[in-house]
Structures are given as C-alpha cells and as structure tokens.
Design a protein around this motif. Structure first.
Motif, PDB file in Angstrom:
ATOM      1  N   GLN A 142     -38.210  -7.336 109.569  1.00  0.00           N
ATOM      2  CA  GLN A 142     -39.459  -6.560 109.764  1.00  0.00           C
ATOM      3  C   GLN A 142     -40.512  -7.314 109.047  1.00  0.00           C
ATOM      4  N   ARG A 143     -40.091  -7.594 107.662  1.00  0.00           N
ATOM      5  CA  ARG A 143     -41.042  -8.229 106.712  1.00  0.00           C
ATOM      6  C   ARG A 143     -41.857  -9.449 107.147  1.00  0.00           C
ATOM      7  N   ARG A 144     -40.857 -10.285 107.774  1.00  0.00           N
ATOM      8  CA  ARG A 144     -41.099 -11.827 108.127  1.00  0.00           C
ATOM      9  C   ARG A 144     -42.033 -11.799 109.420  1.00  0.00           C
ATOM     10  N   THR A 145     -41.587 -10.658 110.218  1.00  0.00           N
ATOM     11  CA  THR A 145     -42.141 -10.847 111.873  1.00  0.00           C
ATOM     12  C   THR A 145     -42.977  -9.611 112.200  1.00  0.00           C
ATOM     13  N   SER A 146     -43.024  -8.523 111.371  1.00  0.00           N
ATOM     14  CA  SER A 146     -43.992  -7.410 112.029  1.00  0.00           C
ATOM     15  C   SER A 146     -45.469  -7.648 111.754  1.00  0.00           C
ATOM     16  N   VAL A 147     -46.182  -7.273 112.877  1.00  0.00           N
ATOM     17  CA  VAL A 147     -47.626  -7.353 112.869  1.00  0.00           C
ATOM     18  C   VAL A 147     -48.012  -6.011 112.863  1.00  0.00           C
TER      19      VAL A 147
ATOM     20  N   LEU B 107     -43.926  -3.034 103.308  1.00  0.00           N
ATOM     21  CA  LEU B 107     -42.886  -3.989 102.960  1.00  0.00           C
ATOM     22  C   LEU B 107     -43.592  -5.087 101.858  1.00  0.00           C
ATOM     23  N   GLY B 108     -44.869  -5.159 101.720  1.00  0.00           N
ATOM     24  CA  GLY B 108     -45.510  -5.873 100.584  1.00  0.00           C
ATOM     25  C   GLY B 108     -45.807  -7.230 101.289  1.00  0.00           C
ATOM     26  N   VAL B 109     -45.842  -7.356 102.393  1.00  0.00           N
ATOM     27  CA  VAL B 109     -46.554  -8.590 102.906  1.00  0.00           C
ATOM     28  C   VAL B 109     -48.032  -8.718 102.353  1.00  0.00           C
ATOM     29  N   THR B 110     -48.832  -7.499 102.376  1.00  0.00           N
ATOM     30  CA  THR B 110     -50.136  -7.294 101.624  1.00  0.00           C
ATOM     31  C   THR B 110     -49.742  -6.667 100.383  1.00  0.00           C
ATOM     32  N   PRO B 111     -50.442  -6.840  99.435  1.00  0.00           N
ATOM     33  CA  PRO B 111     -50.095  -6.534  97.934  1.00  0.00           C
ATOM     34  C   PRO B 111     -50.597  -5.255  97.398  1.00  0.00           C
TER      35      PRO B 111
END
Length: 349
Positions: free
Chosen positions: A273-278, A286-290
């Motif tokens: 999910q962290r790698r592929t979710s839009v 999930l911290g893709v954005t901080p």
C-alpha cells in the motif's frame, strides 16, 4: 529518588481519597509537562501502566511475555517513537493505585481498562485521551443460579476496589431497593478466586473483563455472564495534564490504528500500500508524504511502522479477543462505525 517518589505517591493518594482537586497542587509544572516525549526518547524506553492481569487486555503468556490489547497499545506507542516494539517497560497496577502512579510520574501513560469519566478528567490532575474500547458493567454467576441480576437479593458480590464498578453496582441495587453485600478486593484475580471458592455469589465488573476471567477458569462452561448491562464504560488512555505534545502523540497513535483498519491497510499489505496507493489519505497515513510525522515530531513512517509491526485496530482486537482466542468476545460496539459499531477514526489530515 525512591523516597521522594513514594512521598509524592502518598500525597497524591491522600488527596484523591479526600476528594481534593489535584489540578493545582499535584499537576506537573509547565516546564516538566512539556518534557514527556523528550524524557522517553532520552531514557530509550516507554514506561506504560497496565492491568495486573486479565485475559484479552494484559496478561503474561506461558513465557512470561505480556500480551493483550492494552499491551499492544503500549507497543504501538513504542514503535511510533522508536520503531521498536520492545522498548516498553510494563508496570502492572491495581485499580486503586493506577491513577496515583500516573500522577506521580511512575508511568508515562496508562492503558489499563480505565473508564473515561468527567470527574476523573476534571479532578485528578490527569487527562483522558481518546476512547479505544467500549464496554458496559455486567455480572458473572454460576450457571443455573439466577437469570437476572434483580434476582440476586442479599447476594454477596465480589468487586474490585477503586473501580467505577463499585458505584455502578451500588447504584443499581439501590435503584431496585434490593440489598446486597459487597466484598472488595484489590486485584481482579483475587476476586475471581473468591468467586470460584464460593465466597461470593457473583462478580461484577465490565463485561469484556468478565469474558476474560471466564476464559481462564478451570471449567468455563460452569459460568455465565448475564446479558444485562448497567453502565457505559468507554476505555481511554490517561496521561498527566498540561502536556499537549504528549497528548497529541498518544491520541493520534491510537487513531492511526483505527484509520488503518478503515482504509484496509493491514500488517500483510502495508508495504505494498505504501508503495502503490494513490489514495491521498493512505499516502499521508503511511508516510509517503511527511506532514503527519512532522506535526507529531515523529518519523514520517511512524504509522506505517506500527501497522507493519502490530497490524491495524481490527487485527489487534482479533489477536486479543477474536474467535480463535479463549476469550472469544464479539466486537459488538467495537466494530468500525461503517459496520454499525462506535469505533471511528478522526481525520488524519
């Protein structure tokens, strides 16, 4: 240091027993209050107050390792802070000593089947954070003795000292003009042993704890938790007052576990999910954005690390109370709001 801590505990206990408002006299100073998170980081360990032992919430397993929902809430905090679920020291506390221990600084946070009430929030110099479990007061009896609580006239009822259950039981029997005899104990296991030994006719406490007690009895089939409920018992974490930064961390750690279940983020799929979710909400969680981690002064992957280590709220619940556990407690009001329950994550944005 030990003597000073004992003195503070004694004074706080005396004030609570006398009904004194602890907000002014015992509240930590503003300088000390802002240091909880920093002190934990410096110490390298979270100190968490938990139950002395009740199945589903906090109980040592056969290896002596603490397990249960409250224990996992403590672990989640440790992961959010250190990315290491082992960096927790557990302090088992009785019902009558838990708030004193928190107020005196012996623990950083209390995850201990503690009902959120107005007077506790206002008068103890403490602050409840956010509800993570909904329950209600009930009674357990030997099967075949009574079918309704109102039938327990002149019964001896085991109760745990320092809980809301003392008052709930007294209020109910007074309301139906029925006498009963309370028998008070310091710990849940003492009350359960007294019940099985025939010293009391029933034990009164929250239904989830009764289910946990029943699951550990030698012959669980001989006992029944009566279906009536007599109170609202929302469990929340407690912290000391006047530390908004620590309040925020505890509040949003709990909320993030619920949000993960709402979004379908699990221990097994969190990495994908962290790698592929839009989905912007999932990316924030999930911290893709901080921004969430930055706001709490935590690592940007704090919530992702928690779910990877422990699972989401539903996974924690199932591990503690689910159908594959001895407790086998249906979620009921602890289902997500989208499934008819009361569990609801505030927006993480």
């Amino acid at each position: 240091m030990g003597r000073l801590m004992l003195g503070r505990s004694f004074l706080l206990a005396a004030a609570l027993a006398a009904g004194v408002f602890a907000t002014g006299l015992f509240a930590p100073s503003a300088a000390r209050a802002q240091q909880t998170l920093e002190a934990i980081k410096s110490r390298g360990q979270l100190v968490c107050g938990i139950h002395t032992g009740v199945a589903g919430f906090a109980q040592p397993d056969s290896r002596g390792v603490w397990q249960g929902m409250d224990v996992d809430m403590c672990r989640a905090l440790a992961v959010a802070i250190f990315n290491d679920a082992s960096k927790v020291r557990y302090i088992p506390l009785s019902s009558s000593t838990r708030f004193t221990a928190l107020g005196s600084g012996e623990v950083d946070v209390l995850f201990r089947t503690s009902t959120q009430t107005m007077l506790r929030d206002v008068t103890l110099g403490l602050r409840h954070v956010v509800t993570y479990f909904y329950d209600g007061h009930g009674f357990i009896v030997r099967k075949g003795t009574v079918e309704k609580v109102a039938e327990m006239r002149d019964a001896t009822i085991c109760l745990i000292q320092g809980t809301t259950n003392e008052q709930v039981t007294a209020d109910y029997f007074r309301s139906i003009n029925t006498p009963f005899r309370p028998l008070l104990f310091e710990r849940t296991d003492q009350a359960a042993n007294a019940l099985q030994a025939g010293r009391c006719d029933s034990l009164g406490t929250d239904a989830s704890q009764l289910a946990g007690i029943r699951s550990t009895m030698p012959t669980p089939q001989d006992w029944v938790v009566l279906p009536e409920r007599f109170s609202k018992e929302p469990y929340g974490a407690y912290i000391r007052r006047d530390d908004p930064q620590w309040f925020d961390v505890v509040r949003w750690v709990t909320t993030a576990l619920i949000e993960a279940e709402e979004q379908g983020v699990t221990q097994a799929n969190a990495e994908e999910q962290r790698r592929t979710s839009v989905n912007p909400n999932t990316r924030r969680l999930l911290g893709v954005t901080p921004e969430l981690g930055e706001a709490l002064k935590l690592d940007r992957a704090w919530a992702y690390n928690m779910v990877r280590a422990l699972g989401n709220y539903g996974e924690i619940y199932d591990r503690s109370f689910g159908p594959n556990t001895p407790v086998d407690l249906p979620r009921g009001p602890n289902k997500l709001w989208t499934q008819g329950g009361l569990i609801y994550a505030l927006p993480l944005r």
